[in-house]
Design a protein around this motif. Sequence first.
Motif, PDB file in Angstrom:
ATOM      1  N   ALA A 193       0.807  -1.226   0.054  1.00  0.00           N
ATOM      2  CA  ALA A 193      -0.056   0.034   0.079  1.00  0.00           C
ATOM      3  C   ALA A 193       0.880   1.261  -0.037  1.00  0.00           C
ATOM      4  CB  ALA A 193      -1.069   0.038   1.281  1.00  0.00           C
ATOM      5  N   PRO A 194       0.449   2.340  -0.642  1.00  0.00           N
ATOM      6  CA  PRO A 194       1.307   3.443  -0.853  1.00  0.00           C
ATOM      7  C   PRO A 194       1.310   4.295   0.340  1.00  0.00           C
ATOM      8  CG  PRO A 194      -0.747   3.774  -2.146  1.00  0.00           C
ATOM      9  CD  PRO A 194      -0.864   2.330  -1.617  1.00  0.00           C
ATOM     10  N   TYR A 195       0.354   3.990   1.228  1.00  0.00           N
ATOM     11  CA  TYR A 195      -0.003   4.981   2.649  1.00  0.00           C
ATOM     12  C   TYR A 195       0.030   3.921   3.743  1.00  0.00           C
ATOM     13  CZ  TYR A 195      -1.004   8.721  -0.893  1.00  0.00           C
ATOM     14  OH  TYR A 195      -0.971   9.216  -1.892  1.00  0.00           O
ATOM     15  N   SER A 196       0.223   4.232   4.768  1.00  0.00           N
ATOM     16  CA  SER A 196      -0.048   3.570   5.999  1.00  0.00           C
ATOM     17  C   SER A 196      -0.446   4.582   7.125  1.00  0.00           C
ATOM     18  CB  SER A 196       1.386   2.706   6.670  1.00  0.00           C
ATOM     19  OG  SER A 196       2.248   3.708   6.920  1.00  0.00           O
ATOM     20  N   TYR A 197      -1.287   3.941   7.933  1.00  0.00           N
ATOM     21  CA  TYR A 197      -2.165   4.796   9.025  1.00  0.00           C
ATOM     22  C   TYR A 197      -1.130   4.769  10.270  1.00  0.00           C
ATOM     23  CZ  TYR A 197      -5.198   6.266  12.644  1.00  0.00           C
ATOM     24  OH  TYR A 197      -5.729   6.730  13.609  1.00  0.00           O
ATOM     25  N   GLU A 198      -0.709   5.741  10.863  1.00  0.00           N
ATOM     26  CA  GLU A 198       0.140   5.701  11.947  1.00  0.00           C
ATOM     27  C   GLU A 198      -0.193   6.969  12.727  1.00  0.00           C
ATOM     28  OE1 GLU A 198       4.531   5.109  13.739  1.00  0.00           O
ATOM     29  OE2 GLU A 198       4.316   4.961  11.469  1.00  0.00           O
ATOM     30  N   LYS A 199      -1.154   7.052  13.601  1.00  0.00           N
ATOM     31  CA  LYS A 199      -1.420   8.295  14.509  1.00  0.00           C
ATOM     32  C   LYS A 199      -0.524   8.209  15.720  1.00  0.00           C
ATOM     33  CE  LYS A 199      -5.258  10.770  16.252  1.00  0.00           C
ATOM     34  NZ  LYS A 199      -6.489  10.824  16.457  1.00  0.00           N
ATOM     35  N   THR A 235     -10.727   4.561  -0.095  1.00  0.00           N
ATOM     36  CA  THR A 235     -10.199   6.090  -0.254  1.00  0.00           C
ATOM     37  C   THR A 235     -10.231   6.677   1.141  1.00  0.00           C
ATOM     38  OG1 THR A 235     -12.793   6.691  -0.208  1.00  0.00           O
ATOM     39  CG2 THR A 235     -11.305   6.098  -2.554  1.00  0.00           C
ATOM     40  N   GLY A 236      -9.748   7.793   1.353  1.00  0.00           N
ATOM     41  CA  GLY A 236      -9.502   8.816   2.642  1.00  0.00           C
ATOM     42  C   GLY A 236      -9.423  10.248   1.825  1.00  0.00           C
ATOM     43  N   HIS A 240      -8.709  12.609   6.861  1.00  0.00           N
ATOM     44  CA  HIS A 240      -9.980  11.635   7.067  1.00  0.00           C
ATOM     45  C   HIS A 240      -9.775  10.355   6.772  1.00  0.00           C
ATOM     46  CE1 HIS A 240     -12.933  14.804   8.927  1.00  0.00           C
ATOM     47  NE2 HIS A 240     -11.841  15.497   8.199  1.00  0.00           N
ATOM     48  N   GLY A 241     -10.040   9.422   7.365  1.00  0.00           N
ATOM     49  CA  GLY A 241      -9.978   7.895   6.882  1.00  0.00           C
ATOM     50  C   GLY A 241      -8.463   7.221   7.524  1.00  0.00           C
TER      51      GLY A 241
END
Length: 375
Positions: free
Chosen positions: A20-26, A137-138, A154-155
């Motif tokens: 995946a081109p992005y990863s979610y890491e808050k 999508t986000g 968002h997302g």
Amino acid sequence: MSMIRDLRAAVRPSRRRDHAPYSYEKSAPACANSAIVDCGVYREGRRVSDHVTPAEAMASVRSEGGFAWIGLHEPTEAEFAGIAQEFGLHPLAVEDAVHAHQRPKLERYDETLFTVFKTVHYVEHTELTATSEVVETGEVMCFTGRDFIVTVRHGGQGSLRALRHRLQDDPELLAKGPSAVLHAIADQVVDGYMAVAGAVQDDIDEVEIDVFSSGTNGKGTGPKGSPKGGDAGRIYQLKREVLEFKRAVSPLLRPMQLLSERPMRPVDSDIQKYFRDVADHLARVNEQVLSFDDLLNSILQANLAQAAVAQNEDMRKITAWAAIFAVPTMIAGIYGMNFDYMPELHWKFGYPAVLLATVAICFGIHRGFKRNGWL
């Protein structure tokens, strides 16, 4: 020229189609506001303060120069109200940023640019089915001013953490101000589109091969070319996912064109030319996505045509066998009428003769149908 090479290296991540081109890491909030992911002040291309509030960041910028970059993730109206007031953000843009689900766009409010990007993430799957989710999508929204940039995500996709670190490793680029960050975000989003487009192309190729191949291995067509059940469902699912992809890509063409061609106060003149490269890549992706839709339409039509041909072949077989069985049915019906005077009724060899005649007629009809390809 060295600055151009450094800019491209800093803002363009490596493209890998298998991830995946992005990863979610808050990360932990940088400020008391729980929606804030990071808040920093940059001066002469270097980060000069950490763990500050937006008010403290702007106070530092106004007194000593530089710009502030505040990143938020899914803020509520209450969480975003103070930031909107501090930076003088327009209420209409703030409403869009809080409630999300916006089309990609570029709007100008006085000295502030409001940009909406749709991020797209390819959902890995072992096998494409009629219910597989292909793209997710986000949204990334950017408020770009002369001395600040506020990003709202968002997302679960579209994390800007790695991008922020890459930019901080290139002080010469960050010295160009908030417009350098805006360009880097646009470039990362479009690079994500290109990676997803390549993965979707692989799925379409797989479906195309399955539809047009023959065999009994569970893929493509079944015995003697009968279409595999479920192909139409997979094609329709891919069309829905491609439509979602197109909704992210196509509306962004006009904003990128404006950023690359029309002078705007918050956008540095040295950075503006690089939006042309982003716009060019976006146009290529858009053409590819449009071709996906046309190709899927053709594949669907071919699949439906195969189904019609298979049904026609089945009907011909049923008709042929019905014609064959009509012969013994007719003969049995005639000799079952119990008349006293019928040909060969009391003949010693009448019964076997009728059976042999029935078999011979049926065999002849069967050979005729077989020779004409009905059986």
